[in-house]
Design a protein around this motif. Structure first.
Motif, PDB file in Angstrom:
ATOM      1  N   LEU A  18       0.988  -1.178  -0.009  1.00 51.86           N
ATOM      2  CA  LEU A  18       0.265   0.154  -0.019  1.00 51.86           C
ATOM      3  C   LEU A  18       0.850   1.233  -0.117  1.00 51.86           C
ATOM      4  O   LEU A  18       1.711   1.696   1.064  1.00 51.86           O
ATOM      5  CB  LEU A  18      -0.786   0.038   1.197  1.00 51.86           C
ATOM      6  N   GLN A  19       0.934   1.955  -1.074  1.00 54.01           N
ATOM      7  CA  GLN A  19       1.971   3.065  -1.174  1.00 54.01           C
ATOM      8  C   GLN A  19       1.179   4.329  -1.921  1.00 54.01           C
ATOM      9  O   GLN A  19       0.310   4.183  -2.458  1.00 54.01           O
ATOM     10  CB  GLN A  19       2.944   2.787  -1.978  1.00 54.01           C
ATOM     11  N   ASN A  20       1.922   5.392  -1.479  1.00 52.26           N
ATOM     12  CA  ASN A  20       1.549   6.775  -2.221  1.00 52.26           C
ATOM     13  C   ASN A  20       0.048   7.222  -1.925  1.00 52.26           C
ATOM     14  O   ASN A  20      -0.672   7.539  -3.010  1.00 52.26           O
ATOM     15  CB  ASN A  20       1.707   6.670  -3.743  1.00 52.26           C
ATOM     16  N   SER A  21      -0.217   7.547  -0.522  1.00 51.33           N
ATOM     17  CA  SER A  21      -1.449   8.072  -0.216  1.00 51.33           C
ATOM     18  C   SER A  21      -1.202   9.530  -0.549  1.00 51.33           C
ATOM     19  O   SER A  21      -0.170  10.053  -0.868  1.00 51.33           O
ATOM     20  CB  SER A  21      -1.742   7.784   1.283  1.00 51.33           C
ATOM     21  N   ALA A  22      -2.318  10.481  -0.304  1.00 53.37           N
ATOM     22  CA  ALA A  22      -2.041  11.933  -0.250  1.00 53.37           C
ATOM     23  C   ALA A  22      -1.070  12.102   0.970  1.00 53.37           C
ATOM     24  O   ALA A  22      -0.968  11.317   2.039  1.00 53.37           O
ATOM     25  CB  ALA A  22      -3.603  12.526   0.048  1.00 53.37           C
ATOM     26  N   GLN A  23      -0.747  13.492   1.047  1.00 52.45           N
ATOM     27  CA  GLN A  23       0.417  13.537   2.047  1.00 52.45           C
ATOM     28  C   GLN A  23      -0.206  14.937   3.135  1.00 52.45           C
ATOM     29  O   GLN A  23       0.731  15.304   3.524  1.00 52.45           O
ATOM     30  CB  GLN A  23       1.575  14.102   1.485  1.00 52.45           C
ATOM     31  N   GLY A  24      -1.313  14.848   3.485  1.00 49.31           N
ATOM     32  CA  GLY A  24      -1.903  15.977   4.100  1.00 49.31           C
ATOM     33  C   GLY A  24      -1.548  15.719   5.718  1.00 49.31           C
ATOM     34  O   GLY A  24      -0.962  14.302   5.926  1.00 49.31           O
ATOM     35  N   ALA A  67      -6.973  11.184   8.314  1.00 53.57           N
ATOM     36  CA  ALA A  67      -7.933  11.184   7.300  1.00 53.57           C
ATOM     37  C   ALA A  67      -7.738  11.532   6.026  1.00 53.57           C
ATOM     38  O   ALA A  67      -7.061  12.774   5.706  1.00 53.57           O
ATOM     39  CB  ALA A  67      -9.182  11.901   7.626  1.00 53.57           C
ATOM     40  N   GLY A  68      -7.706  10.574   4.846  1.00 55.75           N
ATOM     41  CA  GLY A  68      -7.374  10.929   3.761  1.00 55.75           C
ATOM     42  C   GLY A  68      -5.948  10.693   3.347  1.00 55.75           C
ATOM     43  O   GLY A  68      -5.620  11.117   1.976  1.00 55.75           O
ATOM     44  N   SER A  69      -5.041  10.461   4.309  1.00 58.49           N
ATOM     45  CA  SER A  69      -3.676  10.533   4.048  1.00 58.49           C
ATOM     46  C   SER A  69      -2.948   9.296   4.718  1.00 58.49           C
ATOM     47  O   SER A  69      -1.615   9.425   4.948  1.00 58.49           O
ATOM     48  CB  SER A  69      -3.009  11.642   4.540  1.00 58.49           C
ATOM     49  N   SER A  70      -3.649   8.043   4.493  1.00 57.29           N
ATOM     50  CA  SER A  70      -2.858   7.009   5.313  1.00 57.29           C
ATOM     51  C   SER A  70      -2.918   5.719   4.186  1.00 57.29           C
ATOM     52  O   SER A  70      -3.611   5.744   3.352  1.00 57.29           O
ATOM     53  CB  SER A  70      -3.910   6.517   6.372  1.00 57.29           C
ATOM     54  N   GLY A  71      -1.893   5.019   4.414  1.00 55.01           N
ATOM     55  CA  GLY A  71      -1.674   4.010   3.574  1.00 55.01           C
ATOM     56  C   GLY A  71      -3.001   2.706   3.956  1.00 55.01           C
ATOM     57  O   GLY A  71      -3.593   2.460   2.826  1.00 55.01           O
ATOM     58  N   ASN A  73       3.644   7.049   2.289  1.00 55.81           N
ATOM     59  CA  ASN A  73       2.290   7.516   2.585  1.00 55.81           C
ATOM     60  C   ASN A  73       2.477   8.755   3.466  1.00 55.81           C
ATOM     61  O   ASN A  73       3.461   9.051   3.947  1.00 55.81           O
ATOM     62  CB  ASN A  73       1.298   6.386   3.318  1.00 55.81           C
ATOM     63  N   GLY A  74       1.353   9.513   3.610  1.00 54.65           N
ATOM     64  CA  GLY A  74       1.250  10.248   4.593  1.00 54.65           C
ATOM     65  C   GLY A  74       1.647   9.782   6.090  1.00 54.65           C
ATOM     66  O   GLY A  74       2.593   9.956   6.742  1.00 54.65           O
ATOM     67  N   PHE A  75       0.660   8.968   6.659  1.00 58.40           N
ATOM     68  CA  PHE A  75       0.659   8.176   7.602  1.00 58.40           C
ATOM     69  C   PHE A  75       0.607   6.565   7.181  1.00 58.40           C
ATOM     70  O   PHE A  75       0.255   6.327   6.380  1.00 58.40           O
ATOM     71  CB  PHE A  75      -0.526   8.272   8.704  1.00 58.40           C
ATOM     72  N   ILE A 109       7.242   1.513   6.658  1.00 56.75           N
ATOM     73  CA  ILE A 109       8.598   2.321   6.378  1.00 56.75           C
ATOM     74  C   ILE A 109       8.321   3.483   5.310  1.00 56.75           C
ATOM     75  O   ILE A 109       7.350   3.650   4.494  1.00 56.75           O
ATOM     76  CB  ILE A 109       9.767   1.472   5.648  1.00 56.75           C
ATOM     77  N   ASN A 110       9.206   4.488   5.471  1.00 57.89           N
ATOM     78  CA  ASN A 110       9.219   5.849   4.749  1.00 57.89           C
ATOM     79  C   ASN A 110       7.793   6.519   4.554  1.00 57.89           C
ATOM     80  O   ASN A 110       7.718   7.019   3.495  1.00 57.89           O
ATOM     81  CB  ASN A 110       9.733   5.163   3.267  1.00 57.89           C
ATOM     82  N   ASN A 111       7.265   6.610   5.662  1.00 56.75           N
ATOM     83  CA  ASN A 111       5.830   7.328   5.446  1.00 56.75           C
ATOM     84  C   ASN A 111       6.317   8.586   6.284  1.00 56.75           C
ATOM     85  O   ASN A 111       7.239   8.729   6.886  1.00 56.75           O
ATOM     86  CB  ASN A 111       4.721   6.776   6.363  1.00 56.75           C
ATOM     87  N   LEU A 112       5.508   9.919   5.887  1.00 59.23           N
ATOM     88  CA  LEU A 112       5.928  11.110   6.058  1.00 59.23           C
ATOM     89  C   LEU A 112       5.838  11.439   7.543  1.00 59.23           C
ATOM     90  O   LEU A 112       6.553  12.115   8.090  1.00 59.23           O
ATOM     91  CB  LEU A 112       5.041  12.011   5.253  1.00 59.23           C
ATOM     92  N   TYR A 113       4.547  10.773   8.192  1.00 60.20           N
ATOM     93  CA  TYR A 113       4.516  11.019   9.579  1.00 60.20           C
ATOM     94  C   TYR A 113       4.685   9.885  10.499  1.00 60.20           C
ATOM     95  O   TYR A 113       5.345   9.001  10.148  1.00 60.20           O
ATOM     96  CB  TYR A 113       3.017  11.939   9.579  1.00 60.20           C
ATOM     97  N   ASP A 114       3.562   9.481  11.221  1.00 59.85           N
ATOM     98  CA  ASP A 114       3.673   8.189  12.290  1.00 59.85           C
ATOM     99  C   ASP A 114       3.394   7.149  11.478  1.00 59.85           C
ATOM    100  O   ASP A 114       2.884   7.011  10.362  1.00 59.85           O
ATOM    101  CB  ASP A 114       2.723   8.308  13.113  1.00 59.85           C
TER     102      ASP A 114
END
Length: 260
Positions: free
Chosen positions: A106-112, A116-120, A141-143, A163-168
């Motif tokens: 699961l990759q490349n969600s939104a990055q907010g 909500a709306g930004s998780s793998g 992903n974002g999260f 791995i390599n997600n922008l936040y948690d």
């Protein structure tokens, strides 16, 4: 003689007839349904969806009970990529009483900045039952994985690479008596914490089990609980997280074995 004049394009062919699905049988993607979401929409409660190797540019919405989404036999998670194309969460699950998702990337969600709306994988599931997410690669992903409002169900995250997600890597916003079991995962190189609790909620004793995980090289804390009590945290390998490996907020937490 064709029913159109020279130089005129022939009429378009009618759309193909969908293969009829009988409840209780597996649905194979892409052999029987070209997209995963189409298979989810066609499935009956309790069905298994087997997903073949390939890259699927989709944002999945699952609101159907007791589905099993699995990699097809002979595939590995790295061969089955669900790519959110930075448009939304890659997989959003709501109002189901059980689900198993197994063996996908699961990759490349939104990055907010909100889960909500930004998780793998966003589990917003509220009803009785159990959710199992295992053997996943959740990256970029974002999260990584967000768990919301699971009421009195158990959410199990097992054998995942986050791995390599922008936040948690894992963001837990459960409320008691919901339970989260986080076992045998690798959570690394995320832009904030490896694991974090939601500060707005109280989680009762024994509601969170974090065991046998590798949590390393995250930019925040390895394990960041809102309340450092009321966690079963044991036999983890937590190291080289930028702000510290364990954050102790309210009360003292005993980690088992000592120093692990």
């Amino acid at each position: 003689m064709p029913p159109y004049s020279d130089g005129e394009a022939p009429p378009p062919l009618p759309p193909p007839t969908a293969i009829q699905h009988f409840c209780g049988n597996s649905i194979n993607v892409p052999a029987e349904r070209p997209y995963i979401q189409v298979a989810i929409d066609a499935a009956c409660a309790g069905d298994t969806i087997l997903i073949g190797a390939g890259t699927y540019k989709e944002n999945l919405n699952i609101q159907k009970n007791n589905l099993r989404l699995k990699g097809a036999p002979g595939t590995t998670p790295s061969q089955i990529i669900v790519d959110g194309d930075r448009k939304n969460s890659v997989v959003y699950v709501a109002y189901v009483n059980s689900l198993t998702i197994d063996g996908l990337t699961l990759q490349n969600s939104a990055q907010g900045g909100s889960t909500a709306g930004s998780s793998g994988l966003h589990l917003d599931v509220r009803w009785k039952g159990d959710i199992v997410a295992k053997n996943l690669i959740v990256k970029n992903n974002g999260f990584g994985i967000a768990v919301w409002r699971s009421d009195d169900r158990t959410v199990t995250l097992e054998n995942n690479l986050i791995i390599n997600n922008l936040y948690d890597g894992i963001d837990n916003q459960n409320t008691s008596p919901a339970k989260l079991i986080m076992r045998n995962n690798t959570v690394a190189n995320n832009g904030r914490h490896g694991y974090a609790d939601d500060k707005r909620e109280t989680i009762d004793n024994g509601s969170v089990t974090i065991e046998n995980n590798i949590i390393a090289n995250n930019r925040g804390y390895g394990i960041y609980p809102y309340d450092s009590r009321n966690r079963i945290t044991q036999y983890n390998n937590v190291w080289n997280n930028d702000r510290g490996n364990y954050y102790q907020n309210v009360g003292a937490q005993t980690f088992s074995p000592s120093g692990s």
